[in-house]
Every structure is written in structure tokens, then in C-alpha cells.
Design an enzyme around this catalytic site. Structure first.
Site, PDB file in Angstrom:
ATOM      1  N   ARG A  34       0.753  -1.092   0.026  1.00  0.00           N
ATOM      2  CA  ARG A  34      -0.013   0.053   0.099  1.00  0.00           C
ATOM      3  C   ARG A  34       0.772   1.112  -0.146  1.00  0.00           C
ATOM      4  NH1 ARG A  34      -2.950  -1.397   5.449  1.00  0.00           N
ATOM      5  NH2 ARG A  34      -0.777  -1.975   5.571  1.00  0.00           N
ATOM      6  N   TYR A 153      -5.910 -13.698  15.442  1.00  0.00           N
ATOM      7  CA  TYR A 153      -4.462 -13.952  14.696  1.00  0.00           C
ATOM      8  C   TYR A 153      -4.139 -15.136  14.520  1.00  0.00           C
ATOM      9  CZ  TYR A 153       0.157 -13.166  12.896  1.00  0.00           C
ATOM     10  OH  TYR A 153       1.071 -13.468  12.081  1.00  0.00           O
ATOM     11  N   VAL A 186       9.997 -12.758  14.282  1.00  0.00           N
ATOM     12  CA  VAL A 186      10.880 -12.238  13.437  1.00  0.00           C
ATOM     13  C   VAL A 186      10.803 -10.640  13.816  1.00  0.00           C
ATOM     14  CG1 VAL A 186      11.778 -11.883  11.026  1.00  0.00           C
ATOM     15  CG2 VAL A 186      10.243 -13.801  11.781  1.00  0.00           C
TER      16      VAL A 186
HETATM   17  P1  NDP Z   1       5.923  -6.248   8.290  1.00  0.00           P
HETATM   18  O1  NDP Z   1       4.819  -5.409   9.255  1.00  0.00           O
HETATM   19  O2  NDP Z   1       7.266  -5.631   8.743  1.00  0.00           O
HETATM   20  O3  NDP Z   1       5.428  -6.142   6.955  1.00  0.00           O
HETATM   21  C1  NDP Z   1       4.301  -6.371   6.236  1.00  0.00           C
HETATM   22  C2  NDP Z   1       3.852  -6.217   4.932  1.00  0.00           C
HETATM   23  O4  NDP Z   1       2.527  -6.469   4.391  1.00  0.00           O
HETATM   24  C3  NDP Z   1       4.248  -4.516   4.673  1.00  0.00           C
HETATM   25  O5  NDP Z   1       5.096  -4.638   3.600  1.00  0.00           O
HETATM   26  C4  NDP Z   1       2.947  -4.108   4.461  1.00  0.00           C
HETATM   27  O6  NDP Z   1       3.271  -2.945   3.347  1.00  0.00           O
HETATM   28  C5  NDP Z   1       1.950  -5.187   3.819  1.00  0.00           C
HETATM   29  N1  NDP Z   1       0.716  -5.243   4.114  1.00  0.00           N
HETATM   30  C6  NDP Z   1      -0.062  -5.231   5.036  1.00  0.00           C
HETATM   31  N2  NDP Z   1      -1.186  -5.224   4.943  1.00  0.00           N
HETATM   32  C7  NDP Z   1      -1.522  -5.067   3.522  1.00  0.00           C
HETATM   33  C8  NDP Z   1      -2.480  -5.125   2.854  1.00  0.00           C
HETATM   34  N3  NDP Z   1      -3.667  -4.815   3.006  1.00  0.00           N
HETATM   35  N4  NDP Z   1      -2.371  -5.066   1.493  1.00  0.00           N
HETATM   36  C9  NDP Z   1      -0.946  -5.071   0.885  1.00  0.00           C
HETATM   37  N5  NDP Z   1       0.071  -5.096   1.667  1.00  0.00           N
HETATM   38  C10 NDP Z   1      -0.146  -5.104   3.025  1.00  0.00           C
HETATM   39  O7  NDP Z   1       5.802  -7.586   8.769  1.00  0.00           O
HETATM   40  P2  NDP Z   1       6.240  -8.815   8.690  1.00  0.00           P
HETATM   41  O8  NDP Z   1       7.468  -9.011   7.623  1.00  0.00           O
HETATM   42  O9  NDP Z   1       7.068  -9.535   9.930  1.00  0.00           O
HETATM   43  O10 NDP Z   1       5.199  -9.737   8.178  1.00  0.00           O
HETATM   44  C11 NDP Z   1       4.954 -10.475   6.791  1.00  0.00           C
HETATM   45  C12 NDP Z   1       4.416 -11.902   7.138  1.00  0.00           C
HETATM   46  O11 NDP Z   1       4.971 -12.471   7.769  1.00  0.00           O
HETATM   47  C13 NDP Z   1       2.673 -11.544   7.762  1.00  0.00           C
HETATM   48  O12 NDP Z   1       1.981 -12.358   7.076  1.00  0.00           O
HETATM   49  C14 NDP Z   1       2.828 -11.930   9.128  1.00  0.00           C
HETATM   50  O13 NDP Z   1       1.881 -12.424   9.680  1.00  0.00           O
HETATM   51  C15 NDP Z   1       4.039 -13.178   8.898  1.00  0.00           C
HETATM   52  N6  NDP Z   1       4.909 -13.386  10.127  1.00  0.00           N
HETATM   53  C16 NDP Z   1       5.495 -12.474  10.707  1.00  0.00           C
HETATM   54  C17 NDP Z   1       6.139 -12.936  11.651  1.00  0.00           C
HETATM   55  C18 NDP Z   1       6.955 -11.936  12.778  1.00  0.00           C
HETATM   56  O14 NDP Z   1       7.355 -12.188  13.937  1.00  0.00           O
HETATM   57  N7  NDP Z   1       7.467 -11.016  12.165  1.00  0.00           N
HETATM   58  C19 NDP Z   1       6.167 -14.188  12.582  1.00  0.00           C
HETATM   59  C20 NDP Z   1       5.404 -15.088  11.755  1.00  0.00           C
HETATM   60  C21 NDP Z   1       4.622 -14.941  10.470  1.00  0.00           C
HETATM   61  P3  NDP Z   1       2.136  -1.800   3.295  1.00  0.00           P
HETATM   62  O15 NDP Z   1       2.014  -1.234   4.973  1.00  0.00           O
HETATM   63  O16 NDP Z   1       3.110  -0.669   2.544  1.00  0.00           O
HETATM   64  O17 NDP Z   1       0.896  -2.052   2.605  1.00  0.00           O
HETATM   65  C1  8X3 Z   2       3.868 -13.763  14.469  1.00  0.00           C
HETATM   66  C2  8X3 Z   2       4.593 -14.665  15.480  1.00  0.00           C
HETATM   67  O1  8X3 Z   2       4.176 -15.555  17.480  1.00  0.00           O
HETATM   68  O2  8X3 Z   2       3.745 -13.301  17.374  1.00  0.00           O
HETATM   69  O3  8X3 Z   2       3.093 -14.630  13.491  1.00  0.00           O
HETATM   70  O4  8X3 Z   2       2.191 -14.982  16.646  1.00  0.00           O
HETATM   71  S1  8X3 Z   2       3.562 -14.648  16.944  1.00  0.00           S
END
Ligand code: NDP
Ligand code: 8X3
Length: 252
Positions: A34, A153, A186
Site C-alpha cells: 500500500r 490472529y 521475526v
Molecule cells: P511487516 O509489518 O514488516 O510487513 C508487512 C508487509 O505487509 C508490509 O510490506 C505491508 O506493506 C504489507 N501489508 C500489510 N497489509 C497489507 C494490505 N492490506 N495490502 C497490501 N500489503 C499489505 O511484517 P512482517 O514482514 O513480519 O510480516 C510478513 C508476514 O509474515 C505476515 O503475513 C506476518 O503475519 C507473517 N509473520 C510474521 C512474523 C513476525 O514475527 N514478524 C512471524 C510469523 C509470521 P504496506 O503497509 O506498505 O501495505
Molecule cells: C507472528 C509470530 O508468535 O507473534 O506470526 O504469533 S507470533
């Protein structure tokens, strides 16, 4: 001809690191997110650094009509997507079920489940036509277990787990690979988003332990994508060494 990867949520964290990794491997990229300013800066850096082509799509994966439109109107050569990384996702809030904010619930379900489906429907259709492709779904440890106040979540990530399995069954006849990458903690913008900009609270999540970094997950994605044609990694659960389960961690 260069391969193509489409990455959702490419402006931050795991999606941004994955974009860098695929670019370094010579892939042309379709990047969806976005925040236009971040998308522009990232595309410019990737093109300059790796001499690849980047198609930026500033869009919200929750917007079904627009996602259909922006994908279906891509030039034909950009529809030859080899790898789809369904990464866009978020957590909002961390409240027990009776205290949860229903708008947070809608945002998580609409993004993590419905948004993933809208993108997958179009892109898997292209893959079915070509009889090849690889879909990577970013799940979570939260899709394998449930932790206190994780309720919705965790439900969305359990849905991703189920969809990952369902996609593999449905796409099997077409030779399409489907993989779930399930990270533990992460350090990205994830906790800042979960706690709605409260950076102190977000930082506390990682206090006294070494979390994964986004590149660790990008490396895992590249590992599964770079296996030989006859090998599919169905599911990978990746934790920091200091994390045993969703809630049991070792802090110094
Ligand atoms: P970030 O918040 O750093 O990145 C999330 C990304 O998703 C951003 O680029 C954001 O971009 C984009 N995004 C969010 N909502 C939308 C939307 N409605 N449309 C398009 N793009 C969207 O988080 P992570 O990199 O950590 O997360 C990435 C994935 O990994 C997620 O699915 C998360 O659930 C998963 N995850 C993360 C973990 C963690 O501990 N960090 C652990 C396990 C899973 P923008 O705002 O520009 O749209
Ligand atoms: C993100 C990891 O443990 O916060 O998916 O749910 S946790």
C-alpha cells in the site's frame, strides 16, 4: 528469459528481504503493497542494484475488485509468474476474546485470509494455464498453536495452514508446488503494527533474546524455491534458537 516472482507485502520485513533475495537471483519482480513511497524507493534500488525489471502495484490486498483489475490488466509477459509469495499480513491488538476490537478482527481476517485468497485465485489461474509455478504461503507458529490473546490472529494463520494444504491438493494435477513457511519471532514492523505504533511495547517483545531477522526467512524461501523440480518442501517451521513454542522463550 528471466523468471518472475510476485511478492505481496513487499515494502517491509520479510517481503522486502525476499524481494532483495529474488532480485539478487535475477528474477524480475511484481511487488504489491500500500505505501507508494516505499514501493517507489525499493523498486528504484532493486533496479539499480540488480538490473532487473520491477512492476510496482500500489494496492491493498483486501480490495477484491481492484486486485482483480490490477492483476488482470498486467501486460501478458508479466502474467508468467513463476513464484507467488503470499506474504502481506498483520496482527492487530493482543486482547482476550471478550475485549477484542472487532475492527482489528476484520482487518486481520480480510488481509491474512481473504487478501491472500484474492491474489491466489488470479495468479494460480495463470500457473494452471502454464502447468507450472510455486506458491509460498507465509503462515506462522501462530498457525500451528494458539497462545493467550492470540485468538483471531492465530485463527487467520490456522486458516493459512489449511489453505496451504488445500491449494496443494487442488493444484497437484497441474504440477504446481505449494509451500508454507511458518516463522516464529521475526523482528520487523510486525510488532509495531500489532501494537499500533507503540514502539516501546513492540521492542519489549524481543527484549533479552535474539529474534530472527527478515533475511532468515527470505533465505528459507529461497531454499524451497531453489530445490530440484521433483522436490517440494510442504511446510517449514522456523524459530529463533531462543524460542521453543509460541510463548516459551529464553531471555537473558
Ligand atoms: P511487516 O509489518 O514488516 O510487513 C508487512 C508487509 O505487509 C508490509 O510490506 C505491508 O506493506 C504489507 N501489508 C500489510 N497489509 C497489507 C494490505 N492490506 N495490502 C497490501 N500489503 C499489505 O511484517 P512482517 O514482514 O513480519 O510480516 C510478513 C508476514 O509474515 C505476515 O503475513 C506476518 O503475519 C507473517 N509473520 C510474521 C512474523 C513476525 O514475527 N514478524 C512471524 C510469523 C509470521 P504496506 O503497509 O506498505 O501495505
Ligand atoms: C507472528 C509470530 O508468535 O507473534 O506470526 O504469533 S507470533
Amino acid at each position: 528469459m528471466a523468471k518472475i516472482a510476485l511478492i505481496t507485502g513487499a515494502t517491509s520485513g520479510i517481503g522486502a528481504a525476499s524481494a532483495n533475495t529474488f532480485a539478487a537471483e535475477g528474477y524480475n519482480l511484481i511487488l504489491i503493497a500500500r505505501r507508494e513511497n516505499l514501493l517507489d524507493a525499493q523498486a528504484q534500488q532493486l533496479v539499480e542494484q540488480h538490473s532487473i525489471k520491477v512492476k510496482k502495484i500500489q494496492a491493498d490486498v483486501r480490495d477484491k475488485e481492484n486486485i482483480n483489475y490490477v492483476l488482470e490488466t498486467l501486460p501478458a509477459e508479466w502474467k508468467n509468474v513463476d513464484v507467488l509469495v503470499n506474504n502481506a499480513g498483520l496482527s492487530q491488538g493482543l486482547d482476550p476474546i471478550d475485549k477484542g476490537d472487532t475492527e482489528d478482527w476484520d482487518r486481520m481476517i480480510d488481509t491474512n485470509v481473504k487478501g491472500l485468497l484474492y491474489v491466489t485465485k488470479v495468479v494460480s489461474g495463470w500457473m494452471v494455464e502454464r502447468k507450472k509455478g510455486h506458491i509460498i504461503n507465509i503462515g506462522s507458529i501462530a498457525g500451528k498453536e494458539v497462545y493467550p490473546a492470540g485468538n483471531v490472529y492465530c485463527a487467520t494463520k490456522h486458516a493459512v495452514d489449511a489453505l496451504n494444504k488445500g491449494m496443494r491438493i487442488d493444484l497437484l494435477p497441474h504440477g504446481i508446488k505449494v509451500t508454507a513457511i511458518n516463522p516464529g519471532m521475526v523482528e520487523t514492523e510486525f510488532s509495531i503494527v500489532r501494537f499500533k505504533g507503540d514502539e516501546n511495547r513492540a521492542k519489549k517483545v524481543y527484549d533479552g533474546l535474539e529474534p530472527l531477522i527478515a533475511q532468515d526467512i527470505a533465505d528459507a524461501i529461497w531454499y524451497v524455491v531453489s530445490r530440484p523440480a521433483h522436490v517440494n518442501i510442504n511446510d517449514m517451521l522456523i524459530m529463533p534458537t531462543a524460542q521453543a513454542t509460541g510463548t516459551i522463550v529464553k531471555r537473558n
